[in-house]
Design an enzyme around this catalytic site. Structure first.
Site, PDB file in Angstrom:
ATOM      1  N   HIS A   1       0.505   5.084   6.703  1.00 23.71           N
ATOM      2  CA  HIS A   1       0.728   5.400   5.288  1.00 23.71           C
ATOM      3  C   HIS A   1       1.172   6.850   5.075  1.00 23.71           C
ATOM      4  O   HIS A   1       0.730   7.749   5.803  1.00 23.71           O
ATOM      5  CB  HIS A   1      -0.553   5.134   4.488  1.00 23.71           C
ATOM      6  CG  HIS A   1      -0.959   3.696   4.507  1.00 23.71           C
ATOM      7  ND1 HIS A   1      -1.906   3.205   5.376  1.00 23.71           N
ATOM      8  CD2 HIS A   1      -0.520   2.638   3.777  1.00 23.71           C
ATOM      9  CE1 HIS A   1      -2.039   1.907   5.178  1.00 23.71           C
ATOM     10  NE2 HIS A   1      -1.211   1.537   4.218  1.00 23.71           N
TER      11      HIS A   1
ATOM     12  N   ASP B   1      -3.896   7.337   9.949  1.00 23.10           N
ATOM     13  CA  ASP B   1      -3.804   5.938  10.389  1.00 23.10           C
ATOM     14  C   ASP B   1      -2.452   5.622  11.020  1.00 23.10           C
ATOM     15  O   ASP B   1      -2.249   4.547  11.589  1.00 23.10           O
ATOM     16  CB  ASP B   1      -4.089   4.969   9.243  1.00 23.10           C
ATOM     17  CG  ASP B   1      -3.080   5.064   8.090  1.00 23.10           C
ATOM     18  OD1 ASP B   1      -2.041   5.738   8.230  1.00 23.10           O
ATOM     19  OD2 ASP B   1      -3.347   4.452   7.034  1.00 23.10           O
TER      20      ASP B   1
ATOM     21  N   SER C   1       0.797  -1.221   0.000  1.00 22.86           N
ATOM     22  CA  SER C   1       0.000   0.000   0.000  1.00 22.86           C
ATOM     23  C   SER C   1       0.832   1.275   0.000  1.00 22.86           C
ATOM     24  O   SER C   1       0.358   2.318  -0.459  1.00 22.86           O
ATOM     25  CB  SER C   1      -0.950  -0.002   1.204  1.00 22.86           C
ATOM     26  OG  SER C   1      -0.232  -0.212   2.405  1.00 22.86           O
TER      27      SER C   1
END
Length: 206
Positions: free
Chosen positions: A183, A180, A34
């Site tokens: 990321h 979060d 990701s």
């Protein structure tokens, strides 16, 4: 009228040739999870996009392709590396392992999978930049140390270009990590691209 016709014809030729010129450039594949895919970001904000801009500005004629998949582990990397090889890239930036660590998967499994990916790319005579990552402090010093060592061992074994920690230049910079806590933001992705460049440039030609 003849002048305008020539201009229109020239424009049409340029539009038609542009994709061919892009396709003829050697390719850099960013192969990862990701972080590479650009989770939570808008189109054009992931680190491969920033890397493309940085290379263009520095006069490197390469096409950067994003082959990142959110949630992917090193096991997924093994399964899909054939598709990367089929793209015939000049260089592959391998960025996997974070999800293995966050899920607490056995480190020998991560090591085995990364080894298989790098062996496959070696066998295809593709240059590799291995991008490492680390884990949050709550995973414990022993596990984190062993996790980080996997990347160092793989880079040494396969003699790849290596960035031990792709977040090293952004961790203390405000606004570089999403809410979060994992990321990168668009700003963080730009810094990642800059972090990778010194290790990447020796693999490239102008």
């Amino acid at each position: 009228m003849d002048v305008w016709r020539r201009i229109l014809v020239s424009l049409c030729l340029l539009i038609g040739i542009a994709p061919l010129l892009a396709a003829s450039r050697p390719q850099i594949v960013c192969y990862g999870d990701s972080i590479t895919a650009g989770h939570g970001l808008n189109a054009g904000q992931a680190y491969p996009d920033a890397l493309q801009r940085d290379l263009d500005q520095r006069g490197y004629s390469y096409q950067v392709s994003n082959m990142g998949t959110s949630g992917a582990t090193t096991k997924d990397a093994v399964v899909n590396v054939g598709a990367v090889i089929k793209a015939h890239p000049a260089v592959v930036i391998v960025e996997f392992g974070g999800n293995d660590g966050l899920r607490g998967l056995p480190l020998e499994q991560t090591r085995k999978n990364l080894d298989a990916v790098l062996m496959a790319l070696d066998g295809a005579h593709i240059k590799v930049l291995l991008a490492g990552i680390t884990l949050p402090p709550n995973y414990g010093q022993d596990y984190i140390g062993a996790f980080d060592q996997v990347f160092r061992d793989m880079a040494a074994k396969h003699r790849t270009a290596f960035v031990p920690m792709i977040y090293k230049d952004l961790v203390k910079v405000p606004g570089t990590i999403q809410e979060d806590g994992i990321h990168p933001t668009a700003k963080g992705s730009e810094i990642i691209a800059e972090t990778l460049l010194p290790a990447l440039k020796p693999l490239l030609h102008k």
